[in-house]
Design a protein around this motif. Structure first.
Motif, PDB file in Angstrom:
ATOM      1  N   PRO A 296       0.797  -1.239   0.000  1.00 45.58           N
ATOM      2  CA  PRO A 296       0.000   0.000   0.000  1.00 45.58           C
ATOM      3  C   PRO A 296       0.824   1.281   0.000  1.00 45.58           C
ATOM      4  CG  PRO A 296      -0.076  -1.085   2.150  1.00 45.58           C
ATOM      5  CD  PRO A 296       0.574  -2.045   1.209  1.00 45.58           C
ATOM      6  N   PHE A 297       1.943   1.305   0.722  1.00 46.11           N
ATOM      7  CA  PHE A 297       2.733   2.534   0.785  1.00 46.11           C
ATOM      8  C   PHE A 297       3.398   2.819  -0.567  1.00 46.11           C
ATOM      9  CE2 PHE A 297       2.685   1.079   5.244  1.00 46.11           C
ATOM     10  CZ  PHE A 297       2.125   2.202   5.833  1.00 46.11           C
ATOM     11  N   PHE A 298       3.945   1.804  -1.181  1.00 41.91           N
ATOM     12  CA  PHE A 298       4.538   1.972  -2.509  1.00 41.91           C
ATOM     13  C   PHE A 298       3.464   2.406  -3.499  1.00 41.91           C
ATOM     14  CE2 PHE A 298       5.826   0.684  -6.700  1.00 41.91           C
ATOM     15  CZ  PHE A 298       7.177   0.967  -6.753  1.00 41.91           C
ATOM     16  N   CYS A 299       2.311   1.777  -3.437  1.00 42.44           N
ATOM     17  CA  CYS A 299       1.195   2.102  -4.328  1.00 42.44           C
ATOM     18  C   CYS A 299       0.783   3.561  -4.165  1.00 42.44           C
ATOM     19  CB  CYS A 299       0.025   1.165  -4.030  1.00 42.44           C
ATOM     20  SG  CYS A 299      -1.489   1.517  -4.955  1.00 42.44           S
ATOM     21  N   ASP A 300       0.629   4.004  -2.925  1.00 43.29           N
ATOM     22  CA  ASP A 300       0.254   5.403  -2.659  1.00 43.29           C
ATOM     23  C   ASP A 300       1.264   6.366  -3.271  1.00 43.29           C
ATOM     24  OD1 ASP A 300      -2.166   5.625  -1.442  1.00 43.29           O
ATOM     25  OD2 ASP A 300      -1.402   5.849   0.593  1.00 43.29           O
ATOM     26  N   TYR A 301       2.540   6.029  -3.129  1.00 42.34           N
ATOM     27  CA  TYR A 301       3.586   6.905  -3.654  1.00 42.34           C
ATOM     28  C   TYR A 301       3.546   6.928  -5.183  1.00 42.34           C
ATOM     29  CZ  TYR A 301       8.160   9.209  -3.924  1.00 42.34           C
ATOM     30  OH  TYR A 301       9.179  10.095  -4.172  1.00 42.34           O
ATOM     31  N   ALA A 302       3.287   5.770  -5.788  1.00 42.04           N
ATOM     32  CA  ALA A 302       3.164   5.712  -7.245  1.00 42.04           C
ATOM     33  C   ALA A 302       1.977   6.541  -7.722  1.00 42.04           C
ATOM     34  CB  ALA A 302       3.022   4.260  -7.703  1.00 42.04           C
ATOM     35  N   VAL A 303       0.853   6.455  -7.006  1.00 44.14           N
ATOM     36  CA  VAL A 303      -0.322   7.257  -7.371  1.00 44.14           C
ATOM     37  C   VAL A 303       0.006   8.745  -7.272  1.00 44.14           C
ATOM     38  CG1 VAL A 303      -2.656   7.921  -6.623  1.00 44.14           C
ATOM     39  CG2 VAL A 303      -2.049   5.508  -6.834  1.00 44.14           C
ATOM     40  N   ALA A 304       0.731   9.129  -6.217  1.00 40.21           N
ATOM     41  CA  ALA A 304       1.124  10.535  -6.066  1.00 40.21           C
ATOM     42  C   ALA A 304       1.962  10.994  -7.259  1.00 40.21           C
ATOM     43  CB  ALA A 304       1.906  10.723  -4.768  1.00 40.21           C
ATOM     44  N   GLN A 305       2.830  10.118  -7.764  1.00 38.47           N
ATOM     45  CA  GLN A 305       3.621  10.455  -8.945  1.00 38.47           C
ATOM     46  C   GLN A 305       2.722  10.601 -10.175  1.00 38.47           C
ATOM     47  OE1 GLN A 305       7.461  10.243  -8.875  1.00 38.47           O
ATOM     48  NE2 GLN A 305       6.868  10.645  -6.786  1.00 38.47           N
ATOM     49  N   LEU A 306       1.755   9.706 -10.308  1.00 46.12           N
ATOM     50  CA  LEU A 306       0.851   9.739 -11.460  1.00 46.12           C
ATOM     51  C   LEU A 306      -0.006  10.994 -11.466  1.00 46.12           C
ATOM     52  CD1 LEU A 306      -0.161   5.987 -11.351  1.00 46.12           C
ATOM     53  CD2 LEU A 306       1.006   7.094 -13.268  1.00 46.12           C
ATOM     54  N   LEU A 307      -0.395  11.453 -10.299  1.00 50.33           N
ATOM     55  CA  LEU A 307      -1.243  12.648 -10.218  1.00 50.33           C
ATOM     56  C   LEU A 307      -0.485  13.918 -10.591  1.00 50.33           C
ATOM     57  CD1 LEU A 307      -3.364  11.927  -7.016  1.00 50.33           C
ATOM     58  CD2 LEU A 307      -3.986  11.611  -9.409  1.00 50.33           C
ATOM     59  N   GLN A 308       0.815  13.801 -10.807  1.00 48.44           N
ATOM     60  CA  GLN A 308       1.613  14.934 -11.286  1.00 48.44           C
ATOM     61  C   GLN A 308       1.888  14.844 -12.784  1.00 48.44           C
ATOM     62  OE1 GLN A 308       5.185  15.233  -8.884  1.00 48.44           O
ATOM     63  NE2 GLN A 308       4.053  15.046  -6.980  1.00 48.44           N
ATOM     64  N   ASN A 309       1.356  13.798 -13.425  1.00 48.50           N
ATOM     65  CA  ASN A 309       1.644  13.550 -14.844  1.00 48.50           C
ATOM     66  C   ASN A 309       0.617  14.254 -15.737  1.00 48.50           C
ATOM     67  OD1 ASN A 309       2.154  12.557 -17.387  1.00 48.50           O
ATOM     68  ND2 ASN A 309       2.353  10.433 -16.739  1.00 48.50           N
ATOM     69  N   PRO A 310       1.010  15.276 -16.482  1.00 46.47           N
ATOM     70  CA  PRO A 310       0.058  16.027 -17.309  1.00 46.47           C
ATOM     71  C   PRO A 310      -0.627  15.189 -18.387  1.00 46.47           C
ATOM     72  CG  PRO A 310       2.154  17.203 -17.090  1.00 46.47           C
ATOM     73  CD  PRO A 310       2.364  15.828 -16.550  1.00 46.47           C
ATOM     74  N   SER A 311      -0.033  14.069 -18.787  1.00 46.65           N
ATOM     75  CA  SER A 311      -0.653  13.253 -19.834  1.00 46.65           C
ATOM     76  C   SER A 311      -1.934  12.589 -19.353  1.00 46.65           C
ATOM     77  CB  SER A 311       0.331  12.192 -20.338  1.00 46.65           C
ATOM     78  OG  SER A 311       0.601  11.225 -19.338  1.00 46.65           O
ATOM     79  N   LEU A 312      -2.173  12.587 -18.044  1.00 43.60           N
ATOM     80  CA  LEU A 312      -3.407  12.004 -17.506  1.00 43.60           C
ATOM     81  C   LEU A 312      -4.504  13.040 -17.322  1.00 43.60           C
ATOM     82  CD1 LEU A 312      -2.124   9.462 -14.809  1.00 43.60           C
ATOM     83  CD2 LEU A 312      -2.555   9.126 -17.237  1.00 43.60           C
ATOM     84  N   GLY A 313      -4.213  14.305 -17.550  1.00 40.46           N
ATOM     85  CA  GLY A 313      -5.234  15.333 -17.380  1.00 40.46           C
ATOM     86  C   GLY A 313      -4.626  16.678 -17.068  1.00 40.46           C
ATOM     87  N   LYS A 314      -5.452  17.725 -17.168  1.00 44.21           N
ATOM     88  CA  LYS A 314      -4.971  19.085 -16.962  1.00 44.21           C
ATOM     89  C   LYS A 314      -4.718  19.419 -15.500  1.00 44.21           C
ATOM     90  CE  LYS A 314      -7.349  20.908 -21.047  1.00 44.21           C
ATOM     91  NZ  LYS A 314      -8.377  21.861 -21.544  1.00 44.21           N
ATOM     92  N   ASN A 315      -5.420  18.729 -14.602  1.00 49.86           N
ATOM     93  CA  ASN A 315      -5.287  19.027 -13.178  1.00 49.86           C
ATOM     94  C   ASN A 315      -5.403  17.728 -12.394  1.00 49.86           C
ATOM     95  OD1 ASN A 315      -8.192  18.534 -12.716  1.00 49.86           O
ATOM     96  ND2 ASN A 315      -8.454  20.442 -13.866  1.00 49.86           N
ATOM     97  N   PRO A 316      -5.056  17.753 -11.095  1.00 52.57           N
ATOM     98  CA  PRO A 316      -5.096  16.513 -10.299  1.00 52.57           C
ATOM     99  C   PRO A 316      -6.459  15.829 -10.281  1.00 52.57           C
ATOM    100  CG  PRO A 316      -3.830  18.179  -9.153  1.00 52.57           C
ATOM    101  CD  PRO A 316      -4.431  18.862 -10.357  1.00 52.57           C
ATOM    102  N   LYS A 317      -7.546  16.599 -10.313  1.00 52.10           N
ATOM    103  CA  LYS A 317      -8.881  15.998 -10.290  1.00 52.10           C
ATOM    104  C   LYS A 317      -9.134  15.199 -11.564  1.00 52.10           C
ATOM    105  CE  LYS A 317     -13.731  17.066  -9.349  1.00 52.10           C
ATOM    106  NZ  LYS A 317     -14.713  18.133  -9.035  1.00 52.10           N
ATOM    107  N   GLN A 318      -8.797  15.775 -12.716  1.00 51.20           N
ATOM    108  CA  GLN A 318      -8.950  15.054 -13.977  1.00 51.20           C
ATOM    109  C   GLN A 318      -8.048  13.821 -14.012  1.00 51.20           C
ATOM    110  OE1 GLN A 318      -8.329  17.392 -17.491  1.00 51.20           O
ATOM    111  NE2 GLN A 318     -10.080  18.748 -17.108  1.00 51.20           N
ATOM    112  N   ARG A 319      -6.831  13.970 -13.510  1.00 52.04           N
ATOM    113  CA  ARG A 319      -5.890  12.852 -13.536  1.00 52.04           C
ATOM    114  C   ARG A 319      -6.388  11.705 -12.667  1.00 52.04           C
ATOM    115  NH1 ARG A 319      -1.174  17.184 -12.421  1.00 52.04           N
ATOM    116  NH2 ARG A 319      -1.388  18.284 -14.416  1.00 52.04           N
TER     117      ARG A 319
END
Length: 758
Positions: A296-319
């Motif tokens: 779970p801790f590794f997963c949470d950290y990976a999600v935090a990295q993904l929420l900074q990725n602009p290719s997933l959306g314009k803002n954290p909510k979209q991502r």
């Protein structure tokens, strides 16, 4: 009523349209409101209402769960708003299609978007049974309604998509008619079976089959298909995990309806009716999100990295929305074998009930791949649990933000000294305690001082070389070394190796005691920085997410490995030589060496024992382990704190954090190829020394002038020393004349107080 504009014809058409609307589902659902909704409205108003309705349904891509994978392809976590895996119609068992059509829309292939005959029959059947057994809306109409609900993003939009009103019903009918002109019946049925809710957090027939029966949609049997078909009407009420009896009754209704339509035989029906609904022991739990992950801790950290990725959306909510609905496949750096080794270490040396916390991160040198990340407190909100990840920076809500790192900082001082040309045998007289009060330490912006600073050693003192001082972790040596090299070069080396304050995300402070530990750093930072030494100076930013692919298996842009030559390879070789001595007999890490591996490392104990560290590496892997108090205000680990259920009586980097590092690395290194550090060159070993002018016997002014003309900086020792040289004249310098020094080095001039005990 006028006839020229065709209003009567439109009104008549509308009456037919509304009548069909009522018959097509509203009555079956107990909604006797569409006709009432038109009461008092003129035909012109009614016609205008219909004309204003949208004609084409804009269907959004169906929400599909995403998967996070380990480096070996095993699943770390599933992330979803709706747990769904779409399949093609030819991947769904024919009996499933038969069952859903039988109970929901038996004339599906015979009528258009609306089935008045089927609706009337449903009304009569439902009225006679006293409950809703058959739906009145066609499968096309149901698909439209589900699609509108799926499109809703706000509470208001969801309310509008489900409101009890003639306008909503008319809208759905208009959409249904349009849809049947665009898609084939099979295409509509495929979309419907992939969209519909089958209860207990499952959406779509594939996930439902996996969840309830541990099978796939193409292998469903008659009783299984009947259960799923029955769930559509009331996914919660007929959920077999909630109420087996109600689920069986509903399933049997479906089976009998199939028999009534003669799509199954009496024999098939009887066998199906006698079959248990589900085997509760075989129901697959619906695991959603990082909390349900093995890591779970590794997963949470990976999600935090993904929420900074602009290719997933314009803002954290979209991502976040795309992350949970886009059917993404996310491959990460986590290596289950290495993770298991690190977890075995945590399990061997700690308990969740300990008052101290422990954390370990393992990184691969030369790639930045984060192979493992573990800690002693389990994930969650319960007692002795935490949602904080003690391995990472405070860049997201779950990041704890590190601990002071103590003498692990000495490695960067060693690197800066070698970079400056100092030899590995560079000697400094390092007494048990020294007075550095008001001494100048050069920073990147000037100088800094401490008006009252009297540091001391907790280990060996004496006239030591750099290798010896690292082996024993001699504080007074490294403080003097950092004064001679300057704090700015140390800070720059540390920064290039990824070191910064993990709480504030700002550069480390350049203070006099920097080499003994500064700011707050994380096991991830320490492991990755030391991995740079193992990789001969090649620094790579920590890499968690390796790739992201969408549901069509197309790659999405994501951060790639970012590596650079942060240190000269020869300088890194020298650091490996110095820190390798730490692991030899008599060194602070001597008891942690194992196997035939080349190992190097450094202990770290911060002031008042609030945290202890061991960071070390082989050419293949680097790891950092910390044991600390994680509760504010931080307190001394030896007072009232436990580790592995026992009091911590003597917290040290080697004896407390070291065993965690050693057990994790011993397991992680199994099966890896035997590799060796590169022996440093003679130039690195001997340094870039210049000859020091002999200033013995000169007065301070003359000595200072001569040394500075030779390219050295100078300072006068604050105490006179016994010497045969006349009082007030230069007794000797540190470093000594025959030792030499690198250009720009700080030379300390000792003045004589006359003959006496030297």
């Amino acid at each position: 009523m006028r006839t020229g504009d065709g209003a009567p014809n439109k009104a008549r058409a509308l009456i037919t349209f509304v009548g069909v609307s009522v018959l097509s589902g509203a009555l079956a659902a107990g909604l006797a409101i569409p006709l009432a909704g038109f009461a008092g409205a003129s035909s012109e108003q009614i016609v205008k209402t219909v004309q204003d309705l949208p004609r084409e349904l804009e269907v959004e891509p169906v929400a599909v769960r995403s998967r996070m994978l380990a480096a070996d392809g095993s699943v770390i976590a599933t992330l979803f708003e709706q747990n769904r895996v779409p399949v093609r119609l030819n991947q769904i068992a024919p009996i499933m299609k038969t069952a859903i059509i039988a109970i929901e829309d038996s004339r599906f292939y015979e009528h258009g978007a609306i089935d008045p005959k089927g609706t009337l029959r449903a009304v009569i059947r439902n009225h006679g049974s006293g409950e809703v057994q058959q739906g009145g809306s066609s499968i096309t109409q149901q698909y439209v309604k589900l699609s509108l609900i799926e499109k809703a993003r706000t509470q208001a939009e969801r309310a509008k998509a489900t409101e009890v009103s003639y306008e909503r019903k008319l809208t759905e009918l208009r959409y249904a008619i349009s849809l049947e002109s665009q898609l084939t019946k099979n295409e509509i049925l495929e979309r419907y079976l992939n969209l519909v809710n089958f209860g207990d957090g499952t959406y779509g027939v594939q996930v439902a089959a996996q969840h309830y029966f541990r099978t796939t949609a193409d292998k469903l049997t008659l009783p299984q298909a009947a259960l799923l078909a029955g769930l559509v009407k009331n996914p919660t009420g007929y959920d077999p995990t909630n109420n087996l009896k109600r689920a069986k009754n509903r399933r049997d209704v479906v089976i009998r309806r199939m028999l009534e339509l003669k799509v199954i035989s009496v024999h098939q029906a009887n066998l199906a009716l006698q079959t248990p609904v589900i085997d509760p022991a075989k129901v697959n739990p619906v695991a959603n999100g990082c909390a349900s992950s093995r890591y779970p801790f590794f997963c949470d950290y990976a999600v935090a990295q993904l929420l900074q990725n602009p290719s997933l959306g314009k803002n954290p909510k979209q991502r976040e929305h795309n992350l949970k609905t886009g059917g993404l496949t996310i491959r990460t750096s986590l290596d289950p074998r290495t993770q298991a080794a690190a977890q075995a270490s945590i399990s061997s040396h700690t308990k969740p009930t300990d008052t101290a916390v422990a954390a370990i991160t393992i990184v691969e040198p030369g790639t930045g791949l984060v192979k493992a990340m573990v800690q002693s407190k389990p994930y969650g909100n319960g007692r002795n649990h935490t949602n904080y990840n003690y391995n990472v920076e405070k860049s997201y809500d779950g990041g704890y933000g590190g601990f002071q790192n103590g003498s692990t900082m000495k490695a960067f001082t060693v690197a800066a000294a070698i970079q400056a040309g100092l030899p590995l045998d560079y000697r400094i007289n390092s007494p048990e305690q020294i007075d550095l009060s008001d001494k100048k330490f050069r920073t990147c912006s000037g100088v800094t001082r401490d008006p009252d600073y009297h540091p001391r050693n907790s280990t060996r003192s004496g006239n030591l070389t750099m290798v010896e001082a690292a082996r024993y972790s001699t504080n007074t040596y490294f403080l003097q070394l950092s004064q001679r090299v300057g704090l700015c070069p140390i800070a720059r080396v540390a920064s290039r190796l990824g070191m910064y304050n993990a709480q504030t995300l700002q550069p480390l402070d350049q203070v006099i005691s920097m080499t003994l530990g500064v700011g707050y750093v994380t096991p991830l930072q320490m492991a990755n920085a030391y991995a740079t030494f193992a990789a001969r100076g090649k620094y790579c930013r920590p890499l968690i997410v390796l790739s992201v692919r969408d549901k069509a298996n197309r790659p999405l842009r994501s951060p790639k490995a970012q590596c650079n030559q942060a240190l000269n390879a020869g300088v890194a070789d020298g650091v490996n030589k110095v820190l390798g001595a730490v692991m030899e007999p008599g060194g602070t890490g001597g008891k942690l060496k194992f196997g035939r591996w080349d190992l190097a490392g450094k202990t770290g104990t911060i002031q008042e024992n609030k945290a202890v560290w061991f960071a070390g590496y082989a050419p293949n892997l680097a790891a950092a382990a910390v044991v600390a108090d994680a509760n504010l205000p931080y307190t001394n680990l030896m007072y009232g704190h436990t580790l592995d259920g026992r009091d911590i009586r003597d917290p040290t980097g080697s004896g407390t954090a070291g065993p965690l590092w050693e057990t994790a690395m011993r397991g992680a290194m199994k099966g890896l190829p035997l590799r060796h550090f590169v022996e440093p060159s003679k130039k690195i070993i001997n340094g870039d020394r210049k000859e020091l002018p002999d200033v013995t016997g000169l007065d301070r002014a003359a000595a200072t002038k001569l040394l500075r003309e030779a390219g050295f900086d100078t300072t006068i020792a604050n105490k006179l020393v016994a010497s045969p040289v006349p009082t007030g004249k230069v007794a000797y310098t540190d470093p000594r004349t025959n030792s030499g020094a690198t250009k720009g080095s700080l030379i300390t001039i000792y003045l004589s107080k006359g003959p006496g005990q030297p």
